[in-house]
Every structure is written in structure tokens, then in C-alpha cells.
Design a protein around this motif. Sequence first.
Motif, short mmCIF file in Angstrom:
data_model
loop_
_atom_site.label_atom_id
_atom_site.label_comp_id
_atom_site.label_asym_id
_atom_site.label_seq_id
_atom_site.Cartn_x
_atom_site.Cartn_y
_atom_site.Cartn_z
N LEU B 4 72.79 51.55 53.20
CA LEU B 4 72.06 52.44 53.65
C LEU B 4 73.03 53.48 54.12
O LEU B 4 73.67 52.88 55.24
CB LEU B 4 71.02 52.69 54.04
CG LEU B 4 70.37 51.75 53.34
CD1 LEU B 4 68.55 50.95 54.09
CD2 LEU B 4 69.40 51.61 52.01
N LYS B 442 63.62 47.22 49.71
CA LYS B 442 63.29 47.78 51.62
C LYS B 442 63.54 47.44 52.59
O LYS B 442 64.07 47.32 53.36
CB LYS B 442 62.65 49.11 51.58
CG LYS B 442 62.88 50.52 50.38
CD LYS B 442 62.33 51.64 49.99
CE LYS B 442 62.89 51.87 49.05
NZ LYS B 442 62.91 53.55 48.83
N ALA B 447 68.93 48.09 48.27
CA ALA B 447 68.21 49.31 46.98
C ALA B 447 67.58 48.26 45.95
O ALA B 447 68.16 47.15 46.28
CB ALA B 447 69.63 50.02 46.39
N SER B 468 72.33 51.54 41.00
CA SER B 468 72.77 51.63 41.90
C SER B 468 74.23 52.43 42.75
O SER B 468 74.53 53.11 43.56
CB SER B 468 71.86 51.68 43.30
OG SER B 468 72.02 49.81 43.32
N GLY B 471 75.03 55.61 40.34
CA GLY B 471 74.83 56.22 41.32
C GLY B 471 73.00 56.72 40.30
O GLY B 471 73.70 56.43 38.54
N GLN B 472 72.28 57.59 40.62
CA GLN B 472 70.98 57.99 39.37
C GLN B 472 70.31 58.75 40.65
O GLN B 472 70.19 59.21 41.46
CB GLN B 472 70.63 56.66 38.91
CG GLN B 472 69.81 55.89 40.13
CD GLN B 472 69.51 54.09 39.91
OE1 GLN B 472 69.25 53.88 38.81
NE2 GLN B 472 69.43 53.43 40.89
N ARG B 473 69.03 58.86 39.78
CA ARG B 473 68.19 59.98 40.26
C ARG B 473 67.23 59.24 41.51
O ARG B 473 66.84 58.58 41.25
CB ARG B 473 67.61 60.53 39.33
CG ARG B 473 68.35 62.54 38.90
CD ARG B 473 66.90 63.21 38.38
NE ARG B 473 67.18 63.72 36.81
CZ ARG B 473 68.12 65.28 38.14
NH1 ARG B 473 67.55 65.31 38.86
NH2 ARG B 473 68.78 65.71 36.83
N ASP B 474 67.23 60.17 42.54
CA ASP B 474 66.29 59.18 43.02
C ASP B 474 65.30 58.72 42.98
O ASP B 474 64.52 59.80 42.22
CB ASP B 474 66.05 60.30 44.79
CG ASP B 474 67.28 60.52 45.52
OD1 ASP B 474 68.16 59.54 45.55
OD2 ASP B 474 66.90 61.18 46.63
N GLY B 475 64.35 57.65 43.21
CA GLY B 475 63.27 57.25 42.76
C GLY B 475 63.76 56.32 41.40
O GLY B 475 62.77 55.91 41.04
N THR B 476 64.45 56.55 40.72
CA THR B 476 64.65 56.16 39.76
C THR B 476 65.48 55.00 39.98
O THR B 476 66.66 55.15 40.30
CB THR B 476 65.61 56.46 38.51
OG1 THR B 476 66.85 57.37 38.78
CG2 THR B 476 64.44 58.08 38.25
N TYR B 477 65.54 53.55 38.88
CA TYR B 477 66.24 52.61 39.40
C TYR B 477 66.66 52.35 38.12
O TYR B 477 66.02 51.97 36.89
CB TYR B 477 65.28 51.45 39.29
CG TYR B 477 65.01 51.48 40.88
CD1 TYR B 477 65.98 51.95 41.87
CD2 TYR B 477 63.03 51.60 41.75
CE1 TYR B 477 64.71 52.60 43.03
CE2 TYR B 477 62.67 52.32 41.94
CZ TYR B 477 63.40 52.70 43.26
OH TYR B 477 62.84 53.13 44.47
#
Lengths: 509, 509
Positions: B4, B442, B447, B468, B471-477
Amino acid sequence: MNRLPSTVTSAVRCSSVNSSLRRIAMSSAQNAKVLTMDNLNPAVKTMEYAVRGPLVIRAVNLEKELAQGTEKPFKNVIKANIGDAHAMGQAPITFIRQVLACVSYPALLESPDFPTDVKEHAKVILGGCGGHSVGAYSQSTGIDVIRQHVAEYIERRDGGIKSDPEDILLSGGASESIRNVLKLFINRENPKKTGVMVPIPQYPLYSATIEEFGLGQVGYFLDESNNWGLDQAELERSYQESLEEFDTKVIVIINPGNPTGQVLSRENIEQIIKFAHKHNLFIMADEVYQDNVYAEGCAFHSFKKVLTDMGEPFSKMELASFHSVSKGYMGECGMRGGYVELMNMDKDVYVDFKKMISAKLCSTILGQVVIDCVVNPPKQGEPSHDQWLEEKTAVLKSLKERATIVKQAYGALEGITCNPVQGAMYCFPKLHLPAKAVEKAKSLGQAPDFFYAMQLLESTGVCIVPGSGFGQRDGTYHFRTTILPQPALMKDMMERFTGFHNKFMKEYA
Amino acid sequence: MNRLPSTVTSAVRCSSVNSSLRRIAMSSAQNAKVLTMDNLNPAVKTMEYAVRGPLVIRAVNLEKELAQGTEKPFKNVIKANIGDAHAMGQAPITFIRQVLACVSYPALLESPDFPTDVKEHAKVILGGCGGHSVGAYSQSTGIDVIRQHVAEYIERRDGGIKSDPEDILLSGGASESIRNVLKLFINRENPKKTGVMVPIPQYPLYSATIEEFGLGQVGYFLDESNNWGLDQAELERSYQESLEEFDTKVIVIINPGNPTGQVLSRENIEQIIKFAHKHNLFIMADEVYQDNVYAEGCAFHSFKKVLTDMGEPFSKMELASFHSVSKGYMGECGMRGGYVELMNMDKDVYVDFKKMISAKLCSTILGQVVIDCVVNPPKQGEPSHDQWLEEKTAVLKSLKERATIVKQAYGALEGITCNPVQGAMYCFPKLHLPAKAVEKAKSLGQAPDFFYAMQLLESTGVCIVPGSGFGQRDGTYHFRTTILPQPALMKDMMERFTGFHNKFMKEYA
């Protein structure tokens, strides 16, 4: 090399003014370049790499001009600037090339024209490749079975001292490993740059990389009057003087020497190790010429063996030792095969080192294959052994002869003195240039030995590298030439050289 | 990736304290390591390269455990983490390997078993090598005749638009050229880092290199809801927000997309070019998947062709376009062959660029040979042509089929949505992870998609890369998987995956 330091400094000072002006200009004219000499990476601007520098660029252009039929006072260019054996006519080792052919095109494993041991070697390597193909990536560290063979080779070389394949990383030539190790020492959080001790004269890979990485070059002079040996007092002077500016942590040793051709004695190596231990330095041992030792009474001693034999605390020191397939008897420069063996590196640092090299995926698999052939050659009794040994012996014998011839030929000229070529592939004679020649060069803004070398190139087609590209004591002038041209070409080169040299010395007497 | 950001920051903050303590400790104990985690290059510590990250290290260890006979719930590891076609069973193209065998071992030029056109290709290449040997160095820019063939290939591809061999530089894979171009933009004399716009998700070579070089990563999000297309407004947002921190000068586009598999339309490319022109950005076009376009109605448009067709002022923009032998139909990853074509680069900058790469001597000659085979394949009527075409067509047809199968298979699972794979070699499905799975991850400091991927690996042996890492939009996996396993292995993989996925989703529902 032919840029004076003051020019560089003023160019750098101008850049902030220029770029402000440029930004103003740009808002009105959007077609200005994004990347200009004003904002180009400053390290790229200032770095120099003499072995491939302006002289070599000119040599390549001369070749093109000759090919187009332009009249010149010579019929061809002789490139004695770089240790490139095959380009100078050395034939490849059959065994290496047969293994390469078989791994590249495995249908040949069925051919009756290839010896059985060649096929066995090829099969072992293919068994270590993803999908049994040299077209697959390897792990970033290299193919495991080849790392194993490297470790066995090092153990044989060092009389049985243990080598762990896990400590060996294969790379695209030794250069890539050297750059990787130096990269670990970049630390911009430290207000002082990490100082790296390098011999002067040195191989310009070091100066160029130190410049590019923002490290600090700490030169220690080799002793020309003592056949380019290392002197304890000079090491100490160099280290102590560096501390004001740098946090000096690394010492580079090139043995056998490039460009200087000396082979270090065991005693000299022990002194260096003690010095490095005293000041807690990381040792980088550039040992790519370990097979190239010619002089009677000289032998190659690896830093690993010497520091292991010395016992604790020396045997616990951090050491990186580099080797390559580009030199030795094989001279396979174009294959880009090399490796580093790391000793006593901190375990966590090593994990991050391997993470760092993973971003480059892996080094060329066929380059790794050549490493395998070099460290794991045919054994006595195997079908390829005799031919392999004969070819290897012939190359090394011929290099030894040329080492003597070159030293004698240059040493016989007035205005040149020359140490013996004990090892490696180079001669680094001293030029006693007349004052008038020095003045003339300076009036042109050129280093005097650069001026000499450029004149030589333009009038004879012989390409050598001036000593200023390697570093030398102020007021002394040298050049590096390889001993690689084959005998007939070498004779031709020496005749052209002698004619030019005598004329030059007379002109500026 | 599984560190993190807060952890990283605190580690960095601690280091100056630690190193002071260490220096005190060292003066009493000289056997402390020279190079430690306290003084290691900070960029090496923080950089991540997910495609070769902790999951892959674990996968390699699992393979070793299996080989040693350890019981696992699976019989082998399936590496769908990296675009490595041969490792996944794809056969090499015969023509390429025959040429490699002939240049490596020229005695084969006399063999009746090799087609005449293969021998002709080999002879032309050997004619361009120093001493007619692939063991000689080339110029740092690459062998001239191969650069010429690359230029001719680009001209054919782009409908006759002129390509100058002088603008082409051969390198060890495209990665090396990409790193070389990015290196030009390092400028520590500028108080602001040079910003480099990269797509999110992106290929981690970019993030890793930007971190290593001390450049500034400026992410622009691809639009998942619009099949990973580029949106003008998002480009503008990303650029404008970057300016406070960075001096943004470069935009990277990956087309066809990695890891996202989209193929940009011509209109989309025109928009990007206009955007880049408006803000005076240098364009880096990563076009290594130019041969990998599968979807109906999609076609590859090179940035060079589009900006040339757009005319001035766009046709005067600076562009670097990258290509590789590792992808396409040949998949020769292990050969490390690639190139960059530079358009409109400042002439003085280009001189210094060539000086910079000269310190690395040259890229592997055999990798250059593979480039030659790719850009200069057998012509209609030549003996190798039909087999070459048949092999090429079969690979591309099979990849196309697998692109469809993979999309359908993942898309059919509950909790996964998936865009079509229009091109490249990857599928990048979205994971709709249950809240409990996210919490669990978490709590482990991982991640969530890393946690998912590690569980998948441990229970099935299937190795994918978590979103992760790209890279990706926050809250997406998400995760990236290749489409490269051959059909039978692919079926096996999908069965293992489906079993795991359903169980995982149920466990954390």
C-alpha cells in the motif's frame, strides 16, 4: 572528449534562459519541437563514449565514401578501435555455431551432419526453455540449466570454491550486468552522490554510465611506469580526496586491463581487497578478459578466489564479478551474452535487484546459449572435443603472437613508448607529441591525441581511439589500438601507421 | 502492487534515520554490508512490475515444488500471465528458424536441405555483418541492410508513405527502445518532473520505467464502458490536472491495447493527435500488436499514417513508433528483436540519442536477423512462400478463435463482465468481487484482485495478473489473462478457473 569542460558548463547555464525564451516562442508557434537540446536529458548531452565516438562515426562515413567510389589515400578502413574479433577476420568456433543452429532449427537434431555431442548440448538447453523453444522468454535471471553450468565452470576455474547458480544472473553482454549493478547505487535522497572508484585509464562504459546515472566518478591512476599496476598509496589518495564531494562505496577493477593490457599479480589483488575492506567498498571485478593472458609468468586470478582464500573477514565482502562471450577465444560480440556472479549481497537487496531486472523481461536466449557453450564446452572423448580444442588453441596462440608483435612495432617508433601487452586485447602506447602538435590541436579545440588520431584516420584509414577517451594523467597522451587485425592486415596497418607517424612527428618537430 | 502507498511512504521516511544509525554501527563493525535496503536506489525499491511480480515468482516456485513431487491440487502450472506464445505451445515459423540456422552456421549455405530463398536471405544479412559474421558487433543503430528492409516494410504497411532507414533504430525488443526514448525526457535541472501520459490500465513497463527514471506518471483512464476507447474529455482532464506537479510533454498510446485488447478507430487516433498537437506533446505509439487484430470491422491504423494523412501542422509532430518480433504471428519473445521509427525528431537531439545508445554497443545480431525475417518475408513465387503463409495464417486464425472463446467463457461467469478482445493477446475482465472478499483482502494488506489471483494460483495452478498491476479506476477490480494457451490447454484452464471462481464467489457471498 573533444568538448572542453568550460563549453559544457556554459551550455548548461544557458539552458534555463533558452527554455524560457522558447516557451514564449512556442505559445505563438505550436510547431516548435517538444524535445530540443534545451530540455534534453543533460546526462545524455554530456556523456561521452569514445570507443564509439566521433572518430568511429567518421570511420564509418569514410567507408561509405570509399564504397561510393570517392578517391582516398587508402583503399579500406581498418577499425582497430574496438575489441571486435570477428569483424577483424577471426573465424567462429564451430562447436558454438553448430549448437546455435540446432537450437534455432531443431529439425537439425535429426541431421547426420551434426556431431552427437552438439545435439546433446542443444537438447539439454531446449529442455530448459519454455515450450522447448528459444523463442520463449526465460526467467529474467536466465535459463536455470545454463546458470547451473556457469556455476560449475566457476568452480572448476577457482579450484573447487563453491558457486551457487542462484547467485548468477545472465545478461545481454557483461555491459548490461555492469549497468545493472551500478544502478543499485543511485541514491538521490543522499545529498552526496555515490562515488565509484574507477581506474584511469578506464573503459568508457564506466564513465558513460556513471555520468548517465548521476553517480560520482572517482579516478585512481594506474602506474604506467610499473606496467599499469595498482598502487596502494594512489588508491588511498583517490579515496580520501573523493570524500569531500562523494559518498564513495564502490571500486571497479578491470583485470586483465582495458585499455591497458596489464594482468594483476595475486599480491596486487590482495592489496586491493584489503584496501576495499578497510573502507567498506563494494568490489566490481570486470574479468571479461580472463581467458586472454599471454605474458610468461602471468596468470589470471579471480577476485572471488583470492578473497575466499584470504578467509574472514575478506571472504564476507560484497563482490560482483563479470564475464562475457564477446572476448576470450570465442569473440562472439554480436551474440550479447554475459553474466554476473554476486557474492555476499544483502538478501533483501538481491530480491529487489531481481525485481528491477524483471522489467527488462530477459536477455536474448541465443546469447544465453552461447554462454552455455563457453562454460560447458565439449569434454575430452566427445566427438567435438578435438576440433574445439584445436580452434581455441589456435586463436589464443595467434593473439599471443600479435600481442608481442604490436608492442614491438609501436615501441620501435620514435616518440612512442609502450608497455608489454600481458593480456586482454589492447595496446595503450604513450605518444610523446611535439609541443607544436599540442598547440595546433588546442587551437582547434581538440585534445592533442584526438587530433593525432583524426589525422591518422583521414590520411591512412586506420581507426584508433585517443587516450583522452579513457582518461590519462594531465599532459600525457596515448591511444588504444586492438591487437585483433589478422596478421596480413596487421602488417598493412603497421606500415600505414609508421608512415603517418614519422611524417607527423617531422611536420610538428 | 500488494504494497500500500502508505507503507512505501513510511519506509522511505524511516530510511534517513536508519542510515544514520547504521553508520554509527558500522564504524564499530566493518563487516556490515556496503549495499543495504537503507541505501539501495529508492526507485529500485518502489518500482513494481506485475507481469513478473510476486504471483509469477510463486508460480515458478510451485512448478519447482511439483517437479520435486510435492502434492498439489493440480498437475501443472498454466502461465497465462505473460504474452509468451512459444511457451504456451505455439510452433516457430520455419522460415525464420531456417534463416537463423544458416546465418549462425554458414556451412548450411551448402546444404541441399535448405530452400534457396532462405540461403539468399542469409547471404544478404551476412553481407551486412562485420567480417560476414553474426558474431561481430553492428553499429549501435543496427545493421544497415536490415534498417533498409524495415523502412521498406513500413512503406508497404502505410500505403507508400516514405520511411527513411536513418530514422530506424534496432533494439533488444521494443522494451529497450521504449526505455531509450523515455530516457531522453529525464531532466533533473527542471524543478518539475517531465510528465508522461499513460493509459490506465497500462502495460507496467511504462510505470516501472517512469518510476526508475524519476519521471512523472500522468494516467488517463480508458473508457471501459466504451470498449476501452479514449475519451477527449478524459485526456484533457488528465493533462490539466498534471500541470501543477509536472511539466507534461509525452503521451503514450498502446494500440492494439495491452492489457485491454481494444483496437483504436481512425477517428479516435485523429482525436488523440489533435489533442497532442494542442498541448505540444511528443507521441509514443506502442504498436507491437499491429499484426494482432481479430474483430470484424477493426483495422490497424498506424499513428504515422494517420498524422501524415492529416497534413500540416500534424504531419510535423514528433512521433516514436515501436514494433517487436515478440508478438504478431511469430511470437519470438526470446530473440529480443525490436525497433523504433522516429519521425520529426530534432536533428541535434537525434545525434545525442545515437551517442547515448552507443554506450550499450549494439543489440543482439540474431535478434536483428529475426526482425529482418519479419519485415522481409518470402515473396510470392519464392520456394518458402507458401509454407510461410500457411503457418502465419494458421497462427493468426487460431488466435482469432481463442480471442472469441476467451471472451465468451469469462463473460458467461457470474460476477465477471468482459469486453471483446478486438486485438493484441489479452483479455481484461472486470471482477465484481463481493464485499467480504474485499474486506478479507484488505485485512491481509493485499489488493483485492491480487488476493483473488493468488487464491486462484494456489488452488488451480492458473497464473493471471491482477488489474492492480496495470492500474484501474478506484473500487474496480480486474485481471489480465493471455489468449495464448493452445486450445486443449485453454479448455483445461477454463475448467479450473470456472470451478475456482464459482467456489470463491460463494464463499465470500
